[in-house]
Scaffold this active site. Structure first.
Site, PDB file in Angstrom:
ATOM      1  CE  LYS A  22       2.509 -36.304   8.889  1.00 55.34           C
ATOM      2  NZ  LYS A  22       1.440 -35.551   9.532  1.00 55.34           N
ATOM      3  CG  ASN A  23       3.451 -34.523  12.560  1.00 58.36           C
ATOM      4  OD1 ASN A  23       2.956 -34.318  11.437  1.00 58.36           O
ATOM      5  ND2 ASN A  23       3.087 -35.515  13.331  1.00 58.36           N
ATOM      6  NE  ARG A  94      -6.541 -31.800  13.126  1.00 59.23           N
ATOM      7  CZ  ARG A  94      -7.156 -30.835  13.795  1.00 59.23           C
ATOM      8  NH1 ARG A  94      -8.318 -30.422  13.369  1.00 59.23           N
ATOM      9  NH2 ARG A  94      -6.591 -30.280  14.832  1.00 59.23           N
ATOM     10  CB  CYS A 118      -9.165 -36.044   9.979  1.00 54.61           C
ATOM     11  SG  CYS A 118      -8.394 -36.646  11.471  1.00 54.61           S
ATOM     12  NE  ARG A 123      -6.425 -34.452  14.483  1.00 58.09           N
ATOM     13  CZ  ARG A 123      -5.408 -34.665  13.640  1.00 58.09           C
ATOM     14  NH1 ARG A 123      -5.597 -35.385  12.570  1.00 58.09           N
ATOM     15  NH2 ARG A 123      -4.242 -34.116  13.863  1.00 58.09           N
ATOM     16  N   PRO A 124     -11.156 -30.718  17.171  1.00 56.48           N
ATOM     17  CG  PRO A 124     -12.046 -30.339  19.268  1.00 56.48           C
ATOM     18  CD  PRO A 124     -11.630 -31.437  18.344  1.00 56.48           C
ATOM     19  CG  ASP A 126     -11.580 -26.520  21.938  1.00 55.58           C
ATOM     20  OD1 ASP A 126     -10.961 -27.321  21.217  1.00 55.58           O
ATOM     21  OD2 ASP A 126     -11.874 -26.789  23.114  1.00 55.58           O
ATOM     22  CG  LEU A 127      -7.526 -26.884  23.633  1.00 58.55           C
ATOM     23  CD1 LEU A 127      -6.574 -27.960  24.134  1.00 58.55           C
ATOM     24  CD2 LEU A 127      -8.278 -26.270  24.818  1.00 58.55           C
ATOM     25  CG  ASP A 308       1.277 -39.517  15.425  1.00 53.23           C
ATOM     26  OD1 ASP A 308       1.881 -38.447  15.221  1.00 53.23           O
ATOM     27  OD2 ASP A 308       0.048 -39.574  15.639  1.00 53.23           O
ATOM     28  CB  ILE A 330      -3.961 -38.950  21.817  1.00 54.58           C
ATOM     29  CG1 ILE A 330      -2.782 -39.272  22.751  1.00 54.58           C
ATOM     30  CG2 ILE A 330      -3.849 -37.564  21.203  1.00 54.58           C
ATOM     31  CD1 ILE A 330      -2.555 -38.276  23.862  1.00 54.58           C
ATOM     32  NE  ARG A 400      -2.305 -36.230   4.945  1.00 53.93           N
ATOM     33  CZ  ARG A 400      -3.214 -35.713   5.765  1.00 53.93           C
ATOM     34  NH1 ARG A 400      -4.399 -36.270   5.876  1.00 53.93           N
ATOM     35  NH2 ARG A 400      -2.958 -34.641   6.482  1.00 53.93           N
TER      36      ARG A 400
HETATM   37  C1  EPZ Z   1      -0.408 -33.350  16.159  1.00 50.92           C
HETATM   38  O1  EPZ Z   1      -1.782 -33.169  15.853  1.00 50.92           O
HETATM   39  C2  EPZ Z   1       0.152 -34.231  15.053  1.00 50.92           C
HETATM   40  N1  EPZ Z   1      -0.007 -33.566  13.771  1.00 50.92           N
HETATM   41  C3  EPZ Z   1      -0.578 -35.569  15.045  1.00 50.92           C
HETATM   42  O2  EPZ Z   1       0.045 -36.385  14.055  1.00 50.92           O
HETATM   43  C4  EPZ Z   1      -0.406 -36.233  16.407  1.00 50.92           C
HETATM   44  O3  EPZ Z   1      -1.128 -37.442  16.420  1.00 50.92           O
HETATM   45  C5  EPZ Z   1      -0.928 -35.295  17.506  1.00 50.92           C
HETATM   46  O4  EPZ Z   1      -0.239 -34.025  17.422  1.00 50.92           O
HETATM   47  C6  EPZ Z   1      -0.708 -35.868  18.907  1.00 50.92           C
HETATM   48  O5  EPZ Z   1       0.646 -36.113  19.106  1.00 50.92           O
HETATM   49  C7  EPZ Z   1       0.856 -32.571  13.434  1.00 50.92           C
HETATM   50  O6  EPZ Z   1       1.753 -32.223  14.182  1.00 50.92           O
HETATM   51  C8  EPZ Z   1       0.650 -31.938  12.082  1.00 50.92           C
HETATM   52  P1  EPZ Z   1      -3.280 -32.309  19.445  1.00 50.92           P
HETATM   53  P2  EPZ Z   1      -2.648 -32.072  16.676  1.00 50.92           P
HETATM   54  O7  EPZ Z   1      -3.735 -30.916  19.331  1.00 50.92           O
HETATM   55  O8  EPZ Z   1      -1.810 -30.927  17.014  1.00 50.92           O
HETATM   56  C9  EPZ Z   1      -7.722 -32.527  21.059  1.00 50.92           C
HETATM   57  C10 EPZ Z   1       0.151 -37.797  12.198  1.00 50.92           C
HETATM   58  O9  EPZ Z   1      -0.197 -38.974  12.050  1.00 50.92           O
HETATM   59  N2  EPZ Z   1      -7.760 -31.096  20.775  1.00 50.92           N
HETATM   60  O10 EPZ Z   1      -2.102 -32.631  20.319  1.00 50.92           O
HETATM   61  O11 EPZ Z   1      -3.902 -31.847  15.918  1.00 50.92           O
HETATM   62  C11 EPZ Z   1      -7.576 -33.378  19.792  1.00 50.92           C
HETATM   63  O12 EPZ Z   1      -8.857 -33.625  19.230  1.00 50.92           O
HETATM   64  C12 EPZ Z   1      -0.744 -36.821  12.926  1.00 50.92           C
HETATM   65  O13 EPZ Z   1       1.248 -37.326  11.792  1.00 50.92           O
HETATM   66  C13 EPZ Z   1      -8.884 -30.360  21.195  1.00 50.92           C
HETATM   67  O14 EPZ Z   1      -9.830 -30.892  21.771  1.00 50.92           O
HETATM   68  O15 EPZ Z   1      -2.982 -32.906  17.994  1.00 50.92           O
HETATM   69  C14 EPZ Z   1      -6.922 -34.632  20.311  1.00 50.92           C
HETATM   70  O16 EPZ Z   1      -7.914 -35.487  20.843  1.00 50.92           O
HETATM   71  C15 EPZ Z   1      -2.066 -37.447  13.308  1.00 50.92           C
HETATM   72  N3  EPZ Z   1      -8.914 -29.026  20.937  1.00 50.92           N
HETATM   73  C16 EPZ Z   1      -6.026 -34.119  21.440  1.00 50.92           C
HETATM   74  O17 EPZ Z   1      -6.528 -32.816  21.791  1.00 50.92           O
HETATM   75  C17 EPZ Z   1      -7.878 -28.374  20.315  1.00 50.92           C
HETATM   76  O18 EPZ Z   1      -7.955 -27.155  20.126  1.00 50.92           O
HETATM   77  C18 EPZ Z   1      -4.560 -33.950  21.049  1.00 50.92           C
HETATM   78  O19 EPZ Z   1      -4.537 -33.214  19.851  1.00 50.92           O
HETATM   79  C19 EPZ Z   1      -6.762 -29.141  19.894  1.00 50.92           C
HETATM   80  C20 EPZ Z   1      -6.728 -30.491  20.152  1.00 50.92           C
END
Ligand code: EPZ
Length: 422
Positions: A22-23, A94, A118, A123-124, A126-127, A308, A330, A400
């Site tokens: 999925k991801n 998202r 969510c 889950r901002p 900003d990055l 996950d 995370i 999902r």
């Molecule tokens: C991806 O989400 C996955 N989703 C998530 O899977 C997975 O849990 C996550 O990566 C971590 O491995 C998809 O790929 C569609 P991150 P993502 O950016 O990209 C913070 C599932 O169950 N952050 O690596 O949104 C964020 O809040 C889902 O399939 C910022 O602060 O995750 C989190 O605490 C759930 N600012 C941490 O970083 C940003 O701009 C890691 O998030 C982006 C993220």
């Protein structure tokens, strides 16, 4: 809303086919926006999130044809006529933010609704935005939308992430393929889904080095051409089903499973007394004895223990011998499955980002509620090893991320059925 009923019973045996990730699919699909030639994906999982991304791409004027019962997506953004991703679709998922980088890179402008938070955290994004600004994007956050411009196109730059973000790495990587000059992404995510995206982009003509390491270097090109690409195996679905024989006993073969996708997770299972063996069809999993040992888990970006799979591992630890400490590093709120597991008799103490689980002999079936995608499947795993019947509500969360979960588990002997809501 449908409910899933599980009756705990004995050891499992048989095979479970593992679908495409999925991801990976959720970042490969927006890649079609980078080229005016067709991009075809195979090994596509049939999931509601994929349908949502299809709806989003279609709303932007791209064509997405689902072929072979949805296992193939033939996409083209040749006639893309809309550069605005609306809130009513983005709020559902998202990953919608992943259309921002590609649209900005190809068209020099894009307007994308900010995704809401969510259940598992704020889950901002900003990055994502900082990465695009490092490539010369001008961003204006207004009315809940990101209005992005790159007059004259994006320029290569240095993206220094303060910590690992999968989605931000994906947005930056896709945008950089068409930026003028060289982009270096530091502290890039190393997940297999990133590697899969880079391999697909390279087939489309992108010049990328270093995917799978913490530093990815991209040499921008003028345009990308079409390609056909198979979606990588879903390591989270794989890990989830590896836990079925771990929790119930017996032996199950996961077809298409690859050990390199679940390294840290398999090591933890081995520590807990679960044997994982590579076969010519995938991975075979069995318990070495009736007793599973409690082990400690700390989630981390790949190649660490996947966040996950934390909820699913907690289900196993609920009936393990001893005390297990699970640290969720995370996301800030990813223990919502704990109160539901406690309704089944689990002994769990949650304090901030740490859950301490004291194993019990047997869980008891109960009525429980799914709260998010991975929590819902941890309740099903727990129900498979509990005495009596467990009823899981709000199973739309499951749809999902897990295709045919009832059929796959029934196929190895689980007593599970889905009751359609009246
Ligand atoms: C991806 O989400 C996955 N989703 C998530 O899977 C997975 O849990 C996550 O990566 C971590 O491995 C998809 O790929 C569609 P991150 P993502 O950016 O990209 C913070 C599932 O169950 N952050 O690596 O949104 C964020 O809040 C889902 O399939 C910022 O602060 O995750 C989190 O605490 C759930 N600012 C941490 O970083 C940003 O701009 C890691 O998030 C982006 C993220």
């Amino acid at each position: 809303m449908d409910t899933i009923h599980i009756t705990g019973n004995g050891p499992l045996s048989g095979q479970i086919p593992i679908a495409g990730a999925k991801n990976a699919c959720l970042t490969l699909m927006p890649a079609t926006l980078l080229s005016d030639e067709p991009l075809t994906l195979t090994n596509v999982p049939r999931l509601s999130d994929i349908a949502t991304m299809t709806q989003l791409l279609t709303s932007l004027g791209a064509e997405v044809s689902a072929l072979q019962d949805g296992q193939v997506l033939a996409m083209s953004s040749h006639n893309q006529n809309n550069l605005t991703a609306d809130y009513d679709i983005v709020r559902k998922m998202r990953a919608s933010i992943l259309v921002l980088g590609p649209m900005l890179a190809r068209h020099g402008q894009a307007t994308v609704s900010l995704p809401g938070g969510c259940a598992i955290g704020a889950r901002p994004v900003d990055l994502h935005l900082k990465a695009l600004e490092a490539m010369g994007a001008e961003l204006d956050l207004r009315d809940g939308y990101v209005h992005a411009k790159a007059p004259g196109g994006l320029k290569g730059g240095v993206v220094d992430f303060p910590f690992v973000s999968v989605g931000a790495t994906e947005n930056a990587l896709m945008a950089a393929t068409l930026a003028k000059g060289t982009t270096v992404i530091n502290r890039a995510a190393r997940e297999p889904e990133i590697v899969d995206l880079a391999q697909c982009l390279r087939k489309m003509g992108a010049q990328i080095e270093g995917e799978g390491t913490g530093t990815i270097t991209i040499q921008g090109v003028d345009r990308l051409h079409g390609a056909t690409h198979p979606v990588v195996t879903d390591r989270i679905e794989l890990g989830t089903y590896m836990l079925a024989p771990a929790i119930c006993g017996g032996e199950v073969e996961l077809l298409g499973g690859r050990l390199d996708l679940v390294g840290a997770f398999s090591e933890k299972l081995d520590e807990a007394g679960i044997e994982v063996t590579e076969t010519d069809k995938g991975l075979k999993v069995r318990r070495r004895s009736d007793h599973v040992k409690a082990v400690n888990v700390t989630t981390a970006p790949f190649p660490g223990f996947p966040t996950d799979l934390q909820a699913q591992m907690m289900a196993l630890m609920c009936t393990a011998d001893g005390v297990s400490v699970l640290e969720e590093k995370i996301f800030e709120n990813r223990f919502m499955h704990a109160p539901e597991l406690m309704r089944m008799g689990a002994q769990i103490d949650v304090s901030g980002g740490t859950a301490t689980v004291t194993g019990v002999d047997r869980l008891k079936g109960a009525q429980v509620m799914a709260t998010d995608l991975r929590a819902s499947v941890s309740l099903i795993l727990a129900g498979m090893a509990a005495d009596g019947v467990t009823t899981v509500g709000r199973v739309y969360h499951l749809d999902r991320g897990y295709e045919h979960v009832v059929r796959k588990l029934e196929g190895v002997g689980a007593k599970i059925e889905r009751i359609k809501s009246q």
